[in-house]
Write a protein that holds these residues in place. Sequence first.
Motif, PDB file in Angstrom:
ATOM      1  N   SER A 185      33.257  35.762  47.126  1.00 46.67           N
ATOM      2  CA  SER A 185      32.464  36.992  47.171  1.00 46.67           C
ATOM      3  C   SER A 185      33.400  38.188  47.072  1.00 46.67           C
ATOM      4  CB  SER A 185      31.666  37.068  48.476  1.00 46.67           C
ATOM      5  OG  SER A 185      32.545  37.182  49.589  1.00 46.67           O
ATOM      6  N   ALA A 186      32.833  39.339  46.764  1.00 47.12           N
ATOM      7  CA  ALA A 186      33.653  40.554  46.672  1.00 47.12           C
ATOM      8  C   ALA A 186      34.363  40.861  47.988  1.00 47.12           C
ATOM      9  CB  ALA A 186      32.787  41.732  46.231  1.00 47.12           C
ATOM     10  N   PRO A 187      33.690  40.751  49.155  1.00 49.92           N
ATOM     11  CA  PRO A 187      34.414  41.004  50.412  1.00 49.92           C
ATOM     12  C   PRO A 187      35.567  40.033  50.646  1.00 49.92           C
ATOM     13  CG  PRO A 187      32.046  41.159  50.774  1.00 49.92           C
ATOM     14  CD  PRO A 187      32.241  40.607  49.389  1.00 49.92           C
ATOM     15  N   LEU A 188      35.365  38.754  50.337  1.00 54.57           N
ATOM     16  CA  LEU A 188      36.449  37.783  50.519  1.00 54.57           C
ATOM     17  C   LEU A 188      37.611  38.093  49.588  1.00 54.57           C
ATOM     18  CD1 LEU A 188      34.728  34.291  50.982  1.00 54.57           C
ATOM     19  CD2 LEU A 188      36.232  35.471  52.604  1.00 54.57           C
ATOM     20  N   LEU A 189      37.304  38.468  48.358  1.00 55.90           N
ATOM     21  CA  LEU A 189      38.365  38.812  47.413  1.00 55.90           C
ATOM     22  C   LEU A 189      39.115  40.055  47.888  1.00 55.90           C
ATOM     23  CD1 LEU A 189      36.610  38.204  43.964  1.00 55.90           C
ATOM     24  CD2 LEU A 189      38.416  36.834  45.019  1.00 55.90           C
ATOM     25  N   ALA A 190      38.389  40.996  48.438  1.00 55.04           N
ATOM     26  CA  ALA A 190      39.038  42.213  48.935  1.00 55.04           C
ATOM     27  C   ALA A 190      39.997  41.901  50.075  1.00 55.04           C
ATOM     28  CB  ALA A 190      37.980  43.218  49.393  1.00 55.04           C
ATOM     29  N   VAL A 191      39.579  41.011  50.974  1.00 55.99           N
ATOM     30  CA  VAL A 191      40.451  40.621  52.084  1.00 55.99           C
ATOM     31  C   VAL A 191      41.682  39.902  51.550  1.00 55.99           C
ATOM     32  CG1 VAL A 191      40.637  39.179  54.137  1.00 55.99           C
ATOM     33  CG2 VAL A 191      38.594  40.569  53.770  1.00 55.99           C
ATOM     34  N   ALA A 192      41.475  39.000  50.576  1.00 52.95           N
ATOM     35  CA  ALA A 192      42.606  38.282  49.980  1.00 52.95           C
ATOM     36  C   ALA A 192      43.602  39.244  49.348  1.00 52.95           C
ATOM     37  CB  ALA A 192      42.102  37.284  48.937  1.00 52.95           C
ATOM     38  N   ALA A 193      43.094  40.383  48.871  1.00 52.95           N
ATOM     39  CA  ALA A 193      43.953  41.392  48.241  1.00 52.95           C
ATOM     40  C   ALA A 193      44.601  42.329  49.259  1.00 52.95           C
ATOM     41  CB  ALA A 193      43.148  42.203  47.237  1.00 52.95           C
ATOM     42  N   GLY A 194      44.259  42.136  50.551  1.00 55.90           N
ATOM     43  CA  GLY A 194      44.916  42.922  51.582  1.00 55.90           C
ATOM     44  C   GLY A 194      44.030  43.849  52.383  1.00 55.90           C
ATOM     45  N   VAL A 209      38.455  30.138  55.254  1.00 57.92           N
ATOM     46  CA  VAL A 209      39.221  30.134  53.997  1.00 57.92           C
ATOM     47  C   VAL A 209      40.721  30.148  54.285  1.00 57.92           C
ATOM     48  CG1 VAL A 209      39.741  31.494  51.939  1.00 57.92           C
ATOM     49  CG2 VAL A 209      37.364  31.155  52.640  1.00 57.92           C
ATOM     50  N   GLY A 210      41.117  30.861  55.321  1.00 56.01           N
ATOM     51  CA  GLY A 210      42.528  30.876  55.696  1.00 56.01           C
ATOM     52  C   GLY A 210      43.029  29.506  56.120  1.00 56.01           C
ATOM     53  N   ARG A 211      42.211  28.789  56.884  1.00 55.83           N
ATOM     54  CA  ARG A 211      42.605  27.439  57.301  1.00 55.83           C
ATOM     55  C   ARG A 211      42.729  26.509  56.101  1.00 55.83           C
ATOM     56  NH1 ARG A 211      38.901  28.327  61.476  1.00 55.83           N
ATOM     57  NH2 ARG A 211      37.351  26.932  60.542  1.00 55.83           N
ATOM     58  N   VAL A 212      41.810  26.645  55.163  1.00 55.48           N
ATOM     59  CA  VAL A 212      41.853  25.820  53.954  1.00 55.48           C
ATOM     60  C   VAL A 212      43.160  26.043  53.197  1.00 55.48           C
ATOM     61  CG1 VAL A 212      40.818  25.559  51.658  1.00 55.48           C
ATOM     62  CG2 VAL A 212      39.361  25.582  53.683  1.00 55.48           C
ATOM     63  N   LEU A 213      43.524  27.294  53.032  1.00 51.82           N
ATOM     64  CA  LEU A 213      44.768  27.612  52.332  1.00 51.82           C
ATOM     65  C   LEU A 213      45.970  27.047  53.069  1.00 51.82           C
ATOM     66  CD1 LEU A 213      46.347  29.058  50.110  1.00 51.82           C
ATOM     67  CD2 LEU A 213      46.268  31.129  51.532  1.00 51.82           C
ATOM     68  N   GLU A 214      46.017  27.182  54.384  1.00 54.28           N
ATOM     69  CA  GLU A 214      47.154  26.685  55.153  1.00 54.28           C
ATOM     70  C   GLU A 214      47.248  25.164  55.068  1.00 54.28           C
ATOM     71  OE1 GLU A 214      49.540  28.540  56.261  1.00 54.28           O
ATOM     72  OE2 GLU A 214      48.416  30.311  55.595  1.00 54.28           O
ATOM     73  N   GLU A 215      46.106  24.478  55.006  1.00 52.26           N
ATOM     74  CA  GLU A 215      46.126  23.014  54.848  1.00 52.26           C
ATOM     75  C   GLU A 215      46.803  22.625  53.539  1.00 52.26           C
ATOM     76  OE1 GLU A 215      41.932  22.170  57.277  1.00 52.26           O
ATOM     77  OE2 GLU A 215      42.015  21.969  55.091  1.00 52.26           O
ATOM     78  N   VAL A 216      46.490  23.351  52.493  1.00 58.25           N
ATOM     79  CA  VAL A 216      47.084  23.057  51.186  1.00 58.25           C
ATOM     80  C   VAL A 216      48.583  23.355  51.201  1.00 58.25           C
ATOM     81  CG1 VAL A 216      47.167  23.810  48.768  1.00 58.25           C
ATOM     82  CG2 VAL A 216      44.964  23.353  49.874  1.00 58.25           C
ATOM     83  N   VAL A 242      45.101  31.950  45.524  1.00 58.88           N
ATOM     84  CA  VAL A 242      45.390  33.196  46.240  1.00 58.88           C
ATOM     85  C   VAL A 242      46.682  33.808  45.680  1.00 58.88           C
ATOM     86  CG1 VAL A 242      45.831  34.257  48.466  1.00 58.88           C
ATOM     87  CG2 VAL A 242      44.277  32.287  48.312  1.00 58.88           C
ATOM     88  N   PRO A 243      46.587  34.969  45.066  1.00 61.88           N
ATOM     89  CA  PRO A 243      47.794  35.612  44.538  1.00 61.88           C
ATOM     90  C   PRO A 243      48.845  35.806  45.631  1.00 61.88           C
ATOM     91  CG  PRO A 243      45.808  36.749  43.785  1.00 61.88           C
ATOM     92  CD  PRO A 243      45.372  35.768  44.822  1.00 61.88           C
ATOM     93  N   GLY A 244      50.079  35.482  45.277  1.00 62.67           N
ATOM     94  CA  GLY A 244      51.177  35.623  46.222  1.00 62.67           C
ATOM     95  C   GLY A 244      51.376  34.415  47.118  1.00 62.67           C
ATOM     96  N   ARG A 245      50.394  33.526  47.169  1.00 61.47           N
ATOM     97  CA  ARG A 245      50.502  32.336  48.015  1.00 61.47           C
ATOM     98  C   ARG A 245      50.561  31.064  47.170  1.00 61.47           C
ATOM     99  NH1 ARG A 245      48.870  33.091  53.189  1.00 61.47           N
ATOM    100  NH2 ARG A 245      50.302  31.346  53.625  1.00 61.47           N
TER     101      ARG A 245
END
Length: 205
Positions: free
Chosen positions: A51-60, A77-84, A114-117
Amino acid sequence: MKILHIDSSITGGDSVSRTLTAAVVERLLALSPDADITYRDLAAQPLPQASAPLLAVAAGADVPAQDSALQADVSVVGRVLEEVLAADVIVIGAPMYNFSVPSQLKAWLDAIAVPGRTFRYDAQGVHGLLGEKRVIIASARGNVYAAGSPVAGYEHQESYLRSFLDFLGVTRIEVVRAEGVRLGPEHAQAAMAGALAQAGQLEAA
């Protein structure tokens, strides 16, 4: 070794891909008994859609303190990324639904791009950041979509996953495949036997 085990099939105990991911993980554990396993069932616990809000958070962007729903989505979503990021081997159960992957799996893929990750851009283009990961795809298909098949052009499942993982820098991609499992009992039995044999021949990480 850390193994991330992902299932996405919605068919529960009847799922071919779930049978295959279980066989793959069993094989990996036989080779590395001390491996640590993290399991995520994307059908039982669907992830929030992009969603736009999630993308905005991912962008900082900051999460508004009053938006508890967004805070919960960001946490998941943060936990999912950390698992990977923590995993050495990722086992992905990927049935073919309507010629592509389940929407539940697509949401997981969106969460880990996730850009940068997991990738970054610079003047030379895109650079994937997950090159040290090994990914094993447990693929299940009702028909036969291999090269040369009359419906090979309909295949947007394994090819999509390979393209996505390549974008993230993954170079070690293996596929354990049961194909044509809806073409009759004999074909299904042979397909499953072949796929399980593939799983049993996987090498150590």
